[in-house]
Design a protein around this motif. Structure first.
Motif, short mmCIF file in Angstrom:
data_model
loop_
_atom_site.label_atom_id
_atom_site.label_comp_id
_atom_site.label_asym_id
_atom_site.label_seq_id
_atom_site.Cartn_x
_atom_site.Cartn_y
_atom_site.Cartn_z
N SER A 136 0.82 -1.21 0.00
CA SER A 136 0.00 0.00 0.00
C SER A 136 0.85 1.26 0.00
O SER A 136 1.99 1.27 0.48
N GLU A 138 0.38 3.76 1.84
CA GLU A 138 0.58 4.16 3.23
C GLU A 138 1.83 3.50 3.81
O GLU A 138 2.62 4.14 4.50
N GLU A 139 2.01 2.20 3.54
CA GLU A 139 3.19 1.49 4.04
C GLU A 139 4.46 2.02 3.40
O GLU A 139 5.49 2.18 4.06
N ALA A 141 4.89 5.03 2.14
CA ALA A 141 5.10 6.41 2.59
C ALA A 141 5.89 6.46 3.88
O ALA A 141 6.74 7.34 4.08
N ALA A 142 5.65 5.49 4.76
CA ALA A 142 6.35 5.47 6.05
C ALA A 142 7.85 5.21 5.86
O ALA A 142 8.67 5.67 6.66
N THR A 147 4.16 11.72 2.07
CA THR A 147 2.74 11.47 2.28
C THR A 147 2.28 10.40 1.29
O THR A 147 2.88 10.24 0.21
N PRO A 148 1.21 9.67 1.61
CA PRO A 148 0.68 8.70 0.63
C PRO A 148 0.35 9.34 -0.71
O PRO A 148 0.55 8.73 -1.76
N ARG A 206 -7.88 -2.91 -1.04
CA ARG A 206 -7.93 -1.85 -0.04
C ARG A 206 -8.89 -0.78 -0.49
O ARG A 206 -8.91 -0.41 -1.67
N ASP A 208 -10.68 3.18 0.58
CA ASP A 208 -10.54 4.35 1.44
C ASP A 208 -11.78 4.49 2.33
O ASP A 208 -12.79 3.77 2.15
N GLN A 279 -9.55 12.89 -2.92
CA GLN A 279 -8.56 12.01 -3.53
C GLN A 279 -8.86 11.80 -5.01
O GLN A 279 -7.96 11.78 -5.85
#
Length: 293
Positions: A136, A138-139, A141-142, A147-148, A206, A208, A279
């Motif tokens: 993802s 999000e993963e 981005a970390a 940012t995602p 996934r 939102d 988005q």
């Protein structure tokens, strides 16, 4: 069996996938094997009680190791491509793992690796993990401290560069499009078995928060569960490209209300559902018809 033995066994179960990630990231069998071993060392030192999804943790970790290695390449010359044949396996003199060798041979074409080598390290990391292994945004981005939304833009930019180079195989847009169109048709017609056949057994979907409010789960895993969700649906979905990925869009008038993006290798390995208006406004949505012209 001790906890250490169990952890080692679970790592070995994931080794073929980790080596495939590292091979795509680094383009070298020897370096890929080193990166996998570094990942094992990280795992052996980690507090595994806090890891809910070990396969996901390992995929992200080996990607992080490879990203660090790509970034250090600017300080030393890279090894030239060996045009005489495939790279030797780094376990020279040891037993050959047929499953690993088969995965390496079928999943990494030299043409693709050459194109990936033109990407900046972060672009390559994002493209490989998301577009080839359905990690993802999000993963990712970390790991890259973005940012995602920024990671999504990086993926879109990398995707355009790969496709513009005309690389065929797992990134061939025409073949991906055919898989997605077959999936949408099977969804509309309620052909459950066909849906399952088009999905990787470990596929992940996934959605939102807005899509969740419309009836999707935030995350769904497995071909049977996702085929069941889509069976008899997709009636209003129009084939489209979403940020360069084959997918579909649900519109009211000319306004997109929901998009589906599909990550396709041999089969569909990832589906992203976006319904958040903010988005949606950032996505580049092109009808499949317009893309063909």
């Amino acid at each position: 069996m001790s906890d250490a033995d169990l952890l080692a066994r679970r790592f070995e179960e994931n080794r073929p996938r980790l080596r495939a990630v590292a091979q795509r990231m680094l383009g070298s069998g020897a370096e890929a094997e080193d990166a996998v071993q570094d990942t094992w060392l990280r795992l052996s030192r980690a507090d595994v009680t806090g890891i809910d999804n070990l396969a996901g943790w390992l995929t992200t970790s080996v990607g992080r190791v490879c990203l660090d290695r790509l970034r250090t390449r600017t300080t030393r010359p890279e090894q030239p491509w060996d045009t005489a044949g495939p790279e030797p396996d780094s376990t020279e003199g040891g037993p050959v793992d047929p499953e690993r060798e088969a995965m390496l041979a079928e999943s990494v074409g030299r043409a693709l690796l050459v194109v990936l080598d033109t990407l900046a390290p972060t672009e390559r990391f994002v493209f490989v993990l998301h577009d080839m292994f359905a990690v993802s945004f999000e993963e990712i981005a970390a790991v890259v401290d973005r940012t995602p939304a920024a990671v999504r833009q990086i993926a879109s930019r990398a995707r355009r560069r790969v496709h513009q180079d005309g690389t065929v195989g797992e990134t061939d847009p025409a073949r991906q499009r055919r898989v997605v169109e077959a999936f949408l048709a099977a969804s509309r017609e309620g052909r459950f078995d066909d849906l399952v056949s088009l999905l990787d057994p470990h596929v992940v979907m996934r959605a939102d928060p807005v899509a969740v409010g419309l009836g999707s789960a935030a995350e769904t895993r497995g071909s049977a569960a996702i085929a069941g969700f889509f069976n008899g649906r997709a009636q209003g979905a129009v084939p489209a490209y979403v940020d360069g990925l084959p997918g579909a869009v649900v519109q009211i008038g000319r306004e997109a209300r929901l998009t589906l993006s599909f990550i396709v290798t041999d089969r569909i390995i990832g589906i992203e559902v976006v319904a958040d208006p903010a988005q949606l406004a950032t996505l580049e949505v092109t009808s499949a018809e317009a893309q063909r012209r």
